[in-house]
Design an enzyme around this catalytic site. Structure first.
Site, PDB file in Angstrom:
ATOM      1  N   LYS A 163       0.936  -1.264   0.034  1.00 31.95           N
ATOM      2  CA  LYS A 163       0.066  -0.141   0.181  1.00 31.95           C
ATOM      3  C   LYS A 163       0.855   1.215   0.112  1.00 31.95           C
ATOM      4  CE  LYS A 163      -3.928  -1.861   0.317  1.00 31.95           C
ATOM      5  NZ  LYS A 163      -5.337  -1.816  -0.745  1.00 31.95           N
ATOM      6  N   GLU A 213      -2.236   0.365  -8.536  1.00 28.64           N
ATOM      7  CA  GLU A 213      -3.540   0.412  -8.613  1.00 28.64           C
ATOM      8  C   GLU A 213      -4.160   1.441  -8.006  1.00 28.64           C
ATOM      9  OE1 GLU A 213      -4.404  -3.176  -6.139  1.00 28.64           O
ATOM     10  OE2 GLU A 213      -6.342  -3.059  -5.878  1.00 28.64           O
ATOM     11  N   LYS A 262     -13.221  -7.569  -7.640  1.00 28.99           N
ATOM     12  CA  LYS A 262     -13.859  -7.823  -6.449  1.00 28.99           C
ATOM     13  C   LYS A 262     -15.304  -8.142  -6.535  1.00 28.99           C
ATOM     14  CE  LYS A 262     -10.539  -5.132  -3.777  1.00 28.99           C
ATOM     15  NZ  LYS A 262     -10.321  -4.034  -2.777  1.00 28.99           N
TER      16      LYS A 262
HETATM   17  O1  OSB Z   1      -7.881  -2.055  -2.192  1.00 28.98           O
HETATM   18  O2  OSB Z   1      -7.452  -3.905  -2.350  1.00 28.98           O
HETATM   19  C1  OSB Z   1      -7.780  -2.957  -1.818  1.00 28.98           C
HETATM   20  C2  OSB Z   1      -8.391  -4.338   1.855  1.00 28.98           C
HETATM   21  C3  OSB Z   1      -9.690  -3.724   2.209  1.00 28.98           C
HETATM   22  C4  OSB Z   1      -9.964  -2.526   1.282  1.00 28.98           C
HETATM   23  C5  OSB Z   1      -9.536  -2.530   0.132  1.00 28.98           C
HETATM   24  C6  OSB Z   1      -8.381  -2.902  -0.286  1.00 28.98           C
HETATM   25  C7  OSB Z   1      -8.010  -3.981   0.567  1.00 28.98           C
HETATM   26  C8  OSB Z   1      -6.665  -4.923   0.502  1.00 28.98           C
HETATM   27  C9  OSB Z   1      -6.433  -6.185   1.149  1.00 28.98           C
HETATM   28  O3  OSB Z   1      -5.675  -4.711  -0.499  1.00 28.98           O
HETATM   29  C10 OSB Z   1      -6.508  -7.413   0.428  1.00 28.98           C
HETATM   30  C11 OSB Z   1      -6.555  -8.506   1.197  1.00 28.98           C
HETATM   31  O4  OSB Z   1      -7.642  -9.036   1.513  1.00 28.98           O
HETATM   32  O5  OSB Z   1      -5.784  -9.105   1.505  1.00 28.98           O
HETATM   33 MG    MG Z   2      -7.027  -2.012  -4.015  1.00 31.36          MG
END
Ligand code: OSB
Ligand code: MG
Length: 374
Positions: A163, A213, A262
């Site tokens: 992140k 992303e 997702k």
């Molecule tokens: O942006 O992909 C995302 C978790 C919560 C909200 C948004 C995101 C995420 C993750 C976690 O990146 C992915 C996971 O479940 O390990």
């Molecule tokens: Mg994401």
């Protein structure tokens, strides 16, 4: 598929390690589980709405009340022939895609169990193993992040995603690349930048990233197309893709070269398959995103990831990265080569641990038809 009743449950599960994104830190999850009761078969779904309306405008309270007051009653009045018939029934309700997905996916689960077939085959999947990546949140120090990456690489994961946000990006990527010049690496900004940051975003190009992303606004496609023309790194869209039309608009305008799917964000398996197909027809690879799911949502992500165009490692990883104890049996495990093996048992191929779920439940409500109550 006669649906006699729907059970809503809120369970609380502390995370093994906090998860921090550009919009905040989570220590534990409040998870909404949905059970559909259909002619002696139970189907399970997980609504991936968060504790707060930060990733999306949905959160657990809107999902709970939308299901209770609108989606649940709408579906209980119908006799569906397939989970596929859900979408038109839900269409009068605008948005609330995570709430819709929670029910629709539970119905797919029930349908697969009724047919005595694996969910992944009912969805049209072809893969027998799923390549896995990990999403690693913002840490207190870069050293802690490097330690975590070390651990995940040793466990076999095939792609590392970190992140990023202003102040935790170039400096961090430099440290990672200095230590691991070759690994498959990507980053996720969760909308932490604007086009004013163009010069800064160009600096990401030096790290040979698989993708960046969702760098810009959560509801934007047009400005991502402008940005993609200015940077070499492939943009992947997550938040901006709400349905197949968004996916078509994004790939046709060049707003991204990769799409994160997702199933909750797009409103259920039916729409997820459409997004998959649109991307496939444009030769744009997709991968399965995660929302810190419990075992129920996690096993649904595995089933979805068996579709052909899920060509890149997803954010679907082992249960133990998140939970002391997961609510399914067996837990999701990842091989030393970084794959989840898909099994041929009916349904998800995992058993839901209702005893443990009962212990974790803080709120429970059953919805039946108005007729049954009268
Ligand atoms: O942006 O992909 C995302 C978790 C919560 C909200 C948004 C995101 C995420 C993750 C976690 O990146 C992915 C996971 O479940 O390990
Ligand atoms: Mg994401």
């Amino acid at each position: 598929m006669k649906i006699e009743a729907i059970t809503l449950r809120e369970i609380h599960m502390p995370l093994v390690h906090f998860f921090e994104t550009s919009f905040g830190r989570t220590y534990g999850r409040r998870i909404l589980l949905i059970t559909v009761h259909c002619e002696g078969v139970n189907g399970w779904g997980e609504c991936v709405a968060g504790e707060d309306p930060f990733y999306s405008d949905e959160w657990i309270e809107t999902a709970w009340s939308t299901i209770k007051q609108y989606l649940g009653p709408a579906i209980l009045r119908r006799n569906l022939t397939s989970a596929r018939d859900c979408m038109p029934v839900f269409a009068p309700v605008r948005g609330h895609r995570m709430a819709k997905a929670g029910i629709e996916n539970a119905l797919w689960d029930a349908e697969a169990r009724q047919k005595n077939q694996p969910l992944w085959k009912v969805l049209g999947g072809t893969r027998h193993e799923i390549p896995c990546g990990v999403s690693i949140g913002i840490q207190d120090t870069v050293e802690q992040l490097l330690d975590k990456i070390d651990t995940e690489l040793a466990a076999g994961y095939r792609r590392i995603k970190i992140k990023v946000k202003p102040g935790w990006d170039i400096n961090v990527l430099e440290r990672i690349r200095a230590r691991w010049p070759q690994i498959l690496l990507s980053c996720d900004a969760n909308s932490a930048y604007t086009l004013d940051d163009l010069d800064h975003l160009r600096k990401f190009d030096q790290f040979n990233l698989l993708m960046i992303e969702q760098p810009l606004w959560n509801d934007d496609i047009y400005n991502h197309a402008r940005l993609q023309r200015e940077i070499r790194t492939a943009i992947c869209l997550d938040e901006s893709i709400r349905h197949a039309r968004d996916a078509a608009a994004a790939v046709e305008t060049g707003a991204c070269r990769i799409v994160n799917i997702k199933v909750g964000r797009v409103g259920g398996f039916s729409e997820a398959r459409k997004v998959h197909d649109v991307c496939q027809s444009h030769n744009v690879p997709v991968w399965c995103g995660g929302m810190l799911e419990s075992g129920v949502g996690r096993t649904h992500n595995i089933a979805l990831s068996t579709l052909e165009n899920f060509r890149l490692p997803g954010d679907v990883s082992a249960s133990k990265r998140y939970w002391q104890e997961d609510i399914i049996e067996p837990e999701v495990t990842v091989s030393p080569q970084g794959f989840i093996q898909v099994n041929d048992q009916p349904g998800t191929g995992y058993r839901v641990r209702e005893d443990l779920i009962d212990r974790l439940t803080v709120r429970k409500e059953m919805i039946r038809t108005a007729m049954a109550q009268a």
